[in-house]
Design a protein around this motif. Structure first.
Motif, PDB file in Angstrom:
ATOM      1  N   PHE A  82       0.850  -1.193   0.000  1.00 55.80           N
ATOM      2  CA  PHE A  82       0.000   0.000   0.000  1.00 55.80           C
ATOM      3  C   PHE A  82       0.884   1.240   0.000  1.00 55.80           C
ATOM      4  O   PHE A  82       0.716   2.140   0.814  1.00 55.80           O
ATOM      5  N   THR A  86      -0.373   3.994  -4.959  1.00 55.38           N
ATOM      6  CA  THR A  86      -1.280   2.853  -5.094  1.00 55.38           C
ATOM      7  C   THR A  86      -2.685   3.173  -4.607  1.00 55.38           C
ATOM      8  O   THR A  86      -3.521   2.285  -4.501  1.00 55.38           O
ATOM      9  N   GLU A  87      -2.953   4.447  -4.328  1.00 56.84           N
ATOM     10  CA  GLU A  87      -4.267   4.838  -3.831  1.00 56.84           C
ATOM     11  C   GLU A  87      -5.281   5.021  -4.955  1.00 56.84           C
ATOM     12  O   GLU A  87      -6.455   5.249  -4.718  1.00 56.84           O
ATOM     13  N   ASP A  98      -9.967   2.705  -0.706  1.00 63.22           N
ATOM     14  CA  ASP A  98     -10.378   4.083  -0.456  1.00 63.22           C
ATOM     15  C   ASP A  98      -9.123   4.880  -0.120  1.00 63.22           C
ATOM     16  O   ASP A  98      -8.359   4.492   0.768  1.00 63.22           O
ATOM     17  N   PRO A  99      -8.893   5.984  -0.822  1.00 64.15           N
ATOM     18  CA  PRO A  99      -7.690   6.779  -0.539  1.00 64.15           C
ATOM     19  C   PRO A  99      -7.574   7.205   0.926  1.00 64.15           C
ATOM     20  O   PRO A  99      -6.469   7.485   1.392  1.00 64.15           O
ATOM     21  N   PHE A 102      -4.805   5.736   3.242  1.00 63.60           N
ATOM     22  CA  PHE A 102      -3.439   6.252   3.249  1.00 63.60           C
ATOM     23  C   PHE A 102      -3.243   7.401   4.240  1.00 63.60           C
ATOM     24  O   PHE A 102      -2.117   7.770   4.542  1.00 63.60           O
ATOM     25  N   TYR A 152     -12.407   1.047   4.353  1.00 63.86           N
ATOM     26  CA  TYR A 152     -11.347   1.380   3.394  1.00 63.86           C
ATOM     27  C   TYR A 152     -11.426   0.673   2.059  1.00 63.86           C
ATOM     28  O   TYR A 152     -10.460   0.643   1.308  1.00 63.86           O
TER      29      TYR A 152
END
Length: 155
Positions: A82, A86-87, A98-99, A102, A152
């Motif tokens: 992650f 990769t978002e 889901d961004p 992060f 997420y």
């Protein structure tokens, strides 16, 4: 003591994730994490068919093999997949993450810790072999998956 262990574990996961991020481009990180989740899902389906739905004859050795596969992935350091970039979709790799994940790594680490504990317990119960105990452990594993997915994972 548990807080200290969790903090040390979190630092180790972060360190490992930074190393892995430097080695893999974002497109590969997405591809590999999806492969890991797909493999876990396949193994969860085997347990569900035997221990929950009883659509297939209960086989303790197959349950244990599936539980060990799930546990191996749970403990593999998938958090390293992650990394930055990769978002969102990259190249041919689409993602449903889901961004917001992060921006919430401490919470994600707790959810991950819960998932690892649930997968550890599933292995323990699979070794025990009692179907009712496997069912209960499998339900807890599912709850730990859902806790992260609900927050997420985008539809």
């Amino acid at each position: 003591m548990k807080t200290l262990i969790a903090s040390l574990l979190g630092a180790a996961v972060l360190s490992a994730s930074l190393t892995a991020q430097a080695q893999l481009p974002p497109e590969d990180q997405i591809k590999f994490r999806q492969a890991g989740y797909s493999f876990m899902s396949w193994n969860m389906g085997k347990i569900k068919a035997m221990a929950i739905d009883e659509a297939v004859e209960y086989d303790q050795q197959q349950i244990l093999a599936a539980a060990n596969a799930i546990n191996g992935i749970a403990q593999s350091g998938m958090g390293a997949l992650f990394g930055p970039g990769t978002e969102a979709d990259v190249g041919d790799q689409a993602t449903r993450v889901d961004p917001a994940l992060f921006d919430n790594f401490p919470e994600v680490a707790e959810l991950s810790k819960d998932f690892v504990a649930a997968s550890d317990n599933l292995v323990e119960q699979a070794e025990n072999g009692e179907q009712s105990d496997v069912r209960a452990a499998f339900a807890e594993l599912g709850k730990s998956c859902k806790a992260c997915h609900d927050k997420y994972r985008m539809d």
